[in-house]
Design a protein around this motif. Sequence first.
Motif, PDB file in Angstrom:
ATOM      1  N   ILE A 116       0.842  -1.209   0.000  1.00 21.60           N
ATOM      2  CA  ILE A 116       0.000   0.000   0.000  1.00 21.60           C
ATOM      3  C   ILE A 116       0.874   1.255   0.000  1.00 21.60           C
ATOM      4  N   ILE A 117       1.898   1.259   0.845  1.00 16.87           N
ATOM      5  CA  ILE A 117       2.798   2.417   0.930  1.00 16.87           C
ATOM      6  C   ILE A 117       3.520   2.646  -0.390  1.00 16.87           C
ATOM      7  N   ILE A 118       3.962   1.567  -1.025  1.00 16.90           N
ATOM      8  CA  ILE A 118       4.653   1.683  -2.312  1.00 16.90           C
ATOM      9  C   ILE A 118       3.718   2.276  -3.372  1.00 16.90           C
ATOM     10  N   SER A 119       2.488   1.803  -3.407  1.00 20.25           N
ATOM     11  CA  SER A 119       1.508   2.317  -4.372  1.00 20.25           C
ATOM     12  C   SER A 119       1.213   3.790  -4.110  1.00 20.25           C
ATOM     13  N   LEU A 120       1.039   4.140  -2.837  1.00 20.43           N
ATOM     14  CA  LEU A 120       0.773   5.531  -2.476  1.00 20.43           C
ATOM     15  C   LEU A 120       1.948   6.425  -2.855  1.00 20.43           C
ATOM     16  N   ASP A 121       3.148   5.937  -2.667  1.00 22.75           N
ATOM     17  CA  ASP A 121       4.345   6.716  -3.000  1.00 22.75           C
ATOM     18  C   ASP A 121       4.405   7.041  -4.483  1.00 22.75           C
ATOM     19  N   ARG A 122       4.055   6.079  -5.336  1.00 29.57           N
ATOM     20  CA  ARG A 122       4.075   6.323  -6.783  1.00 29.57           C
ATOM     21  C   ARG A 122       3.018   7.358  -7.181  1.00 29.57           C
ATOM     22  N   LEU A 123       1.875   7.321  -6.517  1.00 31.43           N
ATOM     23  CA  LEU A 123       0.831   8.300  -6.802  1.00 31.43           C
ATOM     24  C   LEU A 123       1.278   9.695  -6.380  1.00 31.43           C
ATOM     25  N   ASN A 207      -3.668   2.168  -7.783  1.00 27.42           N
ATOM     26  CA  ASN A 207      -3.078   1.859  -9.086  1.00 27.42           C
ATOM     27  C   ASN A 207      -3.930   2.376 -10.238  1.00 27.42           C
ATOM     28  N   LEU A 208      -5.252   2.393 -10.052  1.00 27.30           N
ATOM     29  CA  LEU A 208      -6.139   2.965 -11.057  1.00 27.30           C
ATOM     30  C   LEU A 208      -5.910   4.464 -11.170  1.00 27.30           C
ATOM     31  N   LEU A 209      -5.749   5.135 -10.017  1.00 23.01           N
ATOM     32  CA  LEU A 209      -5.471   6.574 -10.023  1.00 23.01           C
ATOM     33  C   LEU A 209      -4.126   6.875 -10.675  1.00 23.01           C
ATOM     34  N   ILE A 210      -3.148   5.998 -10.430  1.00 23.06           N
ATOM     35  CA  ILE A 210      -1.836   6.160 -11.064  1.00 23.06           C
ATOM     36  C   ILE A 210      -1.960   6.063 -12.581  1.00 23.06           C
ATOM     37  N   TYR A 211      -2.727   5.073 -13.045  1.00 20.79           N
ATOM     38  CA  TYR A 211      -2.929   4.884 -14.478  1.00 20.79           C
ATOM     39  C   TYR A 211      -3.618   6.108 -15.089  1.00 20.79           C
ATOM     40  N   ILE A 212      -4.657   6.612 -14.405  1.00 24.36           N
ATOM     41  CA  ILE A 212      -5.389   7.783 -14.904  1.00 24.36           C
ATOM     42  C   ILE A 212      -4.479   9.003 -14.945  1.00 24.36           C
ATOM     43  N   ASP A 242       7.446   6.191 -15.833  1.00 21.96           N
ATOM     44  CA  ASP A 242       6.156   6.146 -15.137  1.00 21.96           C
ATOM     45  C   ASP A 242       5.373   4.891 -15.500  1.00 21.96           C
ATOM     46  N   VAL A 243       5.352   4.583 -16.787  1.00 19.31           N
ATOM     47  CA  VAL A 243       4.639   3.397 -17.254  1.00 19.31           C
ATOM     48  C   VAL A 243       5.268   2.133 -16.675  1.00 19.31           C
ATOM     49  N   LYS A 244       6.605   2.107 -16.643  1.00 21.76           N
ATOM     50  CA  LYS A 244       7.306   0.949 -16.102  1.00 21.76           C
ATOM     51  C   LYS A 244       7.001   0.772 -14.623  1.00 21.76           C
ATOM     52  N   ALA A 245       6.980   1.897 -13.877  1.00 19.34           N
ATOM     53  CA  ALA A 245       6.654   1.840 -12.456  1.00 19.34           C
ATOM     54  C   ALA A 245       5.220   1.367 -12.250  1.00 19.34           C
ATOM     55  N   ALA A 246       4.316   1.834 -13.112  1.00 20.01           N
ATOM     56  CA  ALA A 246       2.906   1.426 -13.008  1.00 20.01           C
ATOM     57  C   ALA A 246       2.749  -0.063 -13.297  1.00 20.01           C
ATOM     58  N   ARG A 247       3.500  -0.570 -14.272  1.00 22.71           N
ATOM     59  CA  ARG A 247       3.447  -2.005 -14.576  1.00 22.71           C
ATOM     60  C   ARG A 247       3.978  -2.839 -13.416  1.00 22.71           C
ATOM     61  N   PHE A 248       5.047  -2.342 -12.795  1.00 23.35           N
ATOM     62  CA  PHE A 248       5.621  -3.044 -11.648  1.00 23.35           C
ATOM     63  C   PHE A 248       4.605  -3.133 -10.512  1.00 23.35           C
TER      64      PHE A 248
END
Length: 341
Positions: A116-123, A207-212, A242-248
């Motif tokens: 969760i923290i990793i996903s939040l950090d990318r956002l 992750n959906l917000l990151i994609y958007i 960014d795309v690579k991070a989102a895929r990860f």
Amino acid sequence: MNISNLTFDEEEEEEEVFSLGVTIPFGIIIVVLIFFAIFGNAMTIAAFLRDKGLRNVYNMYLVNLAVTDLMLGLISMPFYAVYTLKSYVWPFDYHFCKTYMVIDFALCLESVLAVIIISLDRLLLLKHGPHYDQRETYKVAIVKISLSWVLAVSLYTPAIIGWDLWTGEDTVEPGDCDVQFAYDLTFTTSTATVEFVIPFIVIGVLNLLIYIKIRSRRQVVAPASNANPSTNDKEKSRNRKDVKAARFLAMLVIVFGLTWAPYTIATIIISLCESCVNEHLYEALNWLLWSKASLNPFLYAYNSARFLKNFKEILLCGRKRKNVISNIGTISNNKTEEQTA
């Protein structure tokens, strides 16, 4: 009658013991999982420590996950391997079982919170852009990681330690190691919701917000980059990262869902109907859950060329040392032969 009953009990006990045809394949699979959980995550931590280029806030969160997975490989998996291969008989004492359960449940929950923290950090990186480094400092990262560990330890520990004292019942059979609340539908459903359902939804939404965010920024940046070709290469490079991070992150979510969902669903079913889930299947699902700790290092290497480079260097360093030692041995032998001659 006593002799016949004793003979029957002995035969029944023998039937419950796994045969070598079952124990050996299970043992090999378990050893492989433990090896990759320990070795892979140890390499991840070593790479972070040896390479200054990897020491950033984002990778701190990855290393926190790696530390959690490493501890699962060092503590949870080996002791449970003994339990599994001894045909589900816990060879250690009752109090150690409670200590083991506290550690295991805390580590499993922390591995979820880490994602969760990793996903939040990318956002937050996409949201703050150039101001990200100013807002998300090492101190902020340490606070987030510390709070996640406090939450991970706090959720289950009181119930694991005190459930039988509160209820006055001991629901765990002699020779077994399980939590006392395993068959309490309300508590099991609540904790499964807190530990898996809610985190999975949160991670999915993040992750959906990151994609958007990535998609909307591409649409905004594209016209400005035909207008100013000099910035085109920079934007393309940034978009690729960014795309690579989102895929990860998407892979982390998929692995998390595939390894955790079956066990969580089975746990809820067992709290309703103990005999509705086969014991062997349930134990296999438990190991499937832990397999995430073995798979994550492969994701780090796949996603980051720098992690992959460090992994190769760490592995090659071991080979070089062997070659150096063998060369030294050869030289010393040659000198001995010359002196003898």
